[in-house]
Design a protein around this motif. Structure first.
Motif, PDB file in Angstrom:
ATOM      1  N   UNK A  62       0.711  -0.938   0.384  1.00 23.87           N
ATOM      2  CA  UNK A  62       0.283   0.089  -0.404  1.00 23.87           C
ATOM      3  C   UNK A  62       1.132   1.573   0.066  1.00 23.87           C
ATOM      4  N   UNK A  63       2.640   0.765  -0.475  1.00 24.96           N
ATOM      5  CA  UNK A  63       2.949   2.657  -0.389  1.00 24.96           C
ATOM      6  C   UNK A  63       3.168   2.896  -1.445  1.00 24.96           C
ATOM      7  N   UNK A  64       3.607   4.512  -1.617  1.00 27.05           N
ATOM      8  CA  UNK A  64       3.821   5.335  -2.586  1.00 27.05           C
ATOM      9  C   UNK A  64       5.140   4.693  -3.574  1.00 27.05           C
ATOM     10  N   UNK A  65       4.737   5.052  -4.665  1.00 26.23           N
ATOM     11  CA  UNK A  65       6.625   4.468  -5.238  1.00 26.23           C
ATOM     12  C   UNK A  65       7.463   5.062  -4.669  1.00 26.23           C
ATOM     13  N   UNK A  66       7.572   6.522  -4.071  1.00 24.87           N
ATOM     14  CA  UNK A  66       8.267   7.373  -4.047  1.00 24.87           C
ATOM     15  C   UNK A  66       8.727   6.784  -2.157  1.00 24.87           C
ATOM     16  N   UNK A  67       7.985   6.855  -2.048  1.00 23.21           N
ATOM     17  CA  UNK A  67       8.165   6.300  -0.333  1.00 23.21           C
ATOM     18  C   UNK A  67       8.579   4.693  -0.488  1.00 23.21           C
ATOM     19  N   UNK A  68       8.642   4.244  -1.256  1.00 24.81           N
ATOM     20  CA  UNK A  68       9.433   3.253  -1.327  1.00 24.81           C
ATOM     21  C   UNK A  68      10.802   2.789  -1.829  1.00 24.81           C
ATOM     22  N   UNK A  69      10.667   4.235  -2.826  1.00 24.86           N
ATOM     23  CA  UNK A  69      12.359   4.231  -3.159  1.00 24.86           C
ATOM     24  C   UNK A  69      13.514   4.963  -2.454  1.00 24.86           C
ATOM     25  N   UNK A  70      12.254   5.509  -1.254  1.00 28.70           N
ATOM     26  CA  UNK A  70      13.327   5.769   0.172  1.00 28.70           C
ATOM     27  C   UNK A  70      13.949   4.953   1.110  1.00 28.70           C
TER      28      UNK A  70
END
Length: 679
Positions: A598-606
């Motif tokens: 359920x995580x946004x792509x940007x958060x996953x990259x962080x």
């Protein structure tokens, strides 16, 4: 004890029966060198011993026994030039009878030191707690002191335990060089070789190792496997050796949680059972236990008896809120545990079932968190106990910077505990042990958890504007003699925001960045914004954040007051140092969060970027990973690892084998990572 106290007694060692080699399989033995300490661990049959030889200008020898958390130690007068111990050949496990024919278990070994003279200063034969206190404070209870006896080239100490039970013995014989006037003197080649026999009469524990301890998913890390095996017994886990050779509640719970995927079911339940067995009548988790002779000393002071009944310490706060989440992880979240859950809770622990003991803890956490649910202000947070300066894993006097409300306890562990208690209730597992009143209480915990989760973290949030942040980093970096440029580049012209380590008694934040967000990664479900902030803290180079090439620091006081900064030095036990298990906690937590869908792509990259930085540091310090903690120095243009305790400025010394530092056995490194460590 000084030479003038020694008594000559011919044939002293004949009062002990002939030594017998310990029976059983080939001894489990391994060595560790860490800073000034040369460590050898030996386990076979009834013998489990940890030999610690300390080199340098203050030589020392200690042999610690998990049996009764006992040990023998010999401290020497300072020597003019640093001297280094070497171990000559293997250590031999043995059992030997005392003067009354009772068995003592221990080891015999030979060690050499290159120094012209070695003068014994103080011998102690007692509880490890006594030895630990002497090492730190230079004093010991007069009741445990005993004189040495000399026989030729041998100095020997022996005595019964204070209650008359089998006690302890230490014998040191000059095999190369000689004993003269109470001093060991070197042979013509400048070396002294000593044969040392160390024994304890405390009841041995039942060792567990191999396939009885770990399943086939455990990583093939020999050093971690050896350390974990030495600390594992059917009765309990030991927190660490040489200094903590017995049960510690927090260490047990966190280690079981992090090791859980790699542990056999019985091994998981050993840890949970040991915690439940030691709960207070009102459900508090015991932090530490006083057993053996230290329990006797306790009773002598409090009730005048010489009872060896264990005395439990309940001063910590965080452990009370760890039991439910770890229990949930086993009984609900792990398929192996779910299959055994009813049977585990039905098991008798003394006069009560495990489920009844667990309910005591759940009642306790519900009662002690309801004030904040009714009125979520700082004054209603859960504080440290009155008159006690410690309460969470940062359990040195300066660990929370003088704060009274710990961030990890209030913002993370309490909502996790309330969520876990609610989940256990909804599962139906608690039905046989919960009264109607309990059921009403349990039904309201989901709401309580939501209040804590929504309201508590904001009370700890610190925001430093860009100009102030850049000035703080520049000033602190200069004081610590580390580069500021990477840190300044990392923050740019943005403000710095983080969660304070703690709040003081008036609710004001102790403005120290910290690694405790790892608990949220492992136990919680943080929002994307919270995850982004945590990833940024982990990625940023010290002193803008926590990351260095030698590991993730557990504290960064760059934005704190000068007085607070003085509490968090590289020589402070919970200062700007690296704790192995905190890195493991964060690594496991990052993997758990990255498994979410359920995580946004940007958060996953962080998160992936933070993961890359963390594992880069972990891989760079693999040889330290089983140690309790380590410090650092900045020299030749780079950060360098320094063994904690090797410097005279360090507050303590690190354990060579630490239970929660073995947890990498269940935490595999991520596969090929798309993200790179970009700071």
């Amino acid at each position: 004890m000084r030479a003038k106290q020694w008594v000559v007694m011919a044939g002293v060692w004949t009062m002990l029966g002939a030594a017998q080699l310990a029976h059983g399989a080939t001894p489990e033995t391994f060595d560790r060198s860490e800073g000034l300490n040369l460590n050898r661990f030996v386990r076979q049959g009834d013998v489990a011993a940890h030999i610690v030889l300390r080199s340098g200008t203050d030589p020392r020898l200690i042999v610690a026994f998990p049996a009764g958390n006992s040990g023998v130690g010999l401290w020497f007068d300072p020597v003019a030039a640093p001297a280094t111990w070497t171990l000559d050949g293997p250590a031999t496990p043995l059992t030997q009878s005392d003067a009354k024919g009772r068995p003592l278990h221990g080891v015999r070994f030979t060690a050499t030191l290159h120094t012209p003279t070695l003068a014994p200063k103080q011998a102690l034969l007692s509880s490890i707690r006594v030895l630990r206190d002497y090492q730190g404070q230079g004093t010991a209870p007069k009741e445990v002191l005993t004189n040495a006896h000399t026989d030729g080239n041998t100095l020997a100490w022996s005595r019964d335990r204070l209650d008359g039970a089998p006690g302890y013995a230490l014998s040191v014989t000059a095999m190369h060089g000689a004993l003269r006037d109470g001093h060991f003197v070197a042979a013509s080649d400048g070396t002294i070789t000593l044969k040392i026999t160390a024994l304890s009469g405390e009841t041995p524990l039942t060792p567990v190792s191999g396939h009885a301890l770990l399943n086939d998913t455990a990583r093939d890390d020999r050093a971690a496997r050896e350390a974990l095996a030495f600390l594992s017994y059917r009765e309990k886990y030991l927190a660490g050796s040489w200094r903590f050779d017995t049960y510690f509640g927090r260490d047990t719970l966190m280690s079981v949680r992090l090791l859980m995927p790699a542990l056999q079911p019985q091994a998981v339940e050993t840890g949970l059972r040991s915690v439940l067995e030691r709960l207070s009548p009102d459900g508090q988790v015991a932090h530490e236990e006083d057993i053996g002779e230290f329990a006797i000393l306790d009773h002598m002071r409090t009730d005048g008896s010489r009872s060896d009944a264990p005395v439990y310490d309940y001063k910590m706060v965080d452990s009370d809120f760890l039991l439910a989440p770890v229990t949930q992880a086993w009984l609900l979240d792990d398929a192996r545990g779910r299959a055994r859950a009813k049977a585990f809770l039905a098991r008798k622990l003394g006069d009560a079932h495990a489920g009844e003991a667990l309910m005591r803890n759940l009642r306790y956490i519900a009662a002690h968190t309801k004030a904040f649910v009714a009125d979520p202000v700082a004054a209603n947070l859960v504080s440290l106990k009155p008159g006690v300066p410690v309460g969470d894993w940062r359990d040195s006097n300066d660990g929370l910077g003088g704060g009274r409300y710990a961030y990890d306890v209030n913002a993370i562990l309490i909502p996790a505990a309330l969520d876990a208690a609610s989940a256990l209730y909804r599962s139906g597992l608690l039905a046989p042990y919960a009264s109607k009143q309990d059921q009403v209480m349990l039904a309201g915990l989901a709401h309580a958890a939501a209040v804590w989760r929504d309201k508590a973290p904001a009370l700890f949030t610190v925001t430093v504007d860009s100009a102030a942040a850049r000035q703080a980093i520049t000033t602190y970096a200069k004081a610590m003699d580390v580069p500021a440029t990477p840190a300044l580049k990392a923050i740019g012209d943005k403000p710095v925001q983080f969660q304070a380590l703690s709040l003081d008694a008036s609710g004001q934040p102790i403005r120290v960045q910290n690694s405790d967000g790892g608990f949220a990664l492992l136990f919680g479900k943080p929002s994307p914004a919270q995850l982004d902030a945590e990833a940024e803290l982990l990625r940023r180079p010290f002193p803008a954040g926590l990351m260095t090439p030698v590991g993730m620091f557990v504290a960064n006081p760059a934005f704190a007051t000068a007085a607070e900064q003085a509490r968090f030095t590289p020589g402070a036990y919970h200062g700007t140092v690296v704790w192995s298990w905190q890195q493991a906690l964060t690594a496991a937590g990052l993997a758990r969060q990255l498994a979410r869908t359920d995580l946004p792509a940007a958060t996953r990259r962080n998160l992936q970027g933070a993961q890359a930085c963390l594992w880069q540091a972990i891989d760079a310090t693999r040889d330290m990973s089983n140690s309790e903690l380590w410090s650092w120095r900045y020299a030749d243009g780079r950060y360098q690892v320094a063994a904690f305790g090797a410097s005279g400025k360090d507050a303590d010394e690190s354990n060579a084998a630490q239970l929660w530092s073995t947890v990498y056995l269940a935490i595999p490194a991520p596969g090929k990572m798309d993200a790179k460590c970009s700071q």
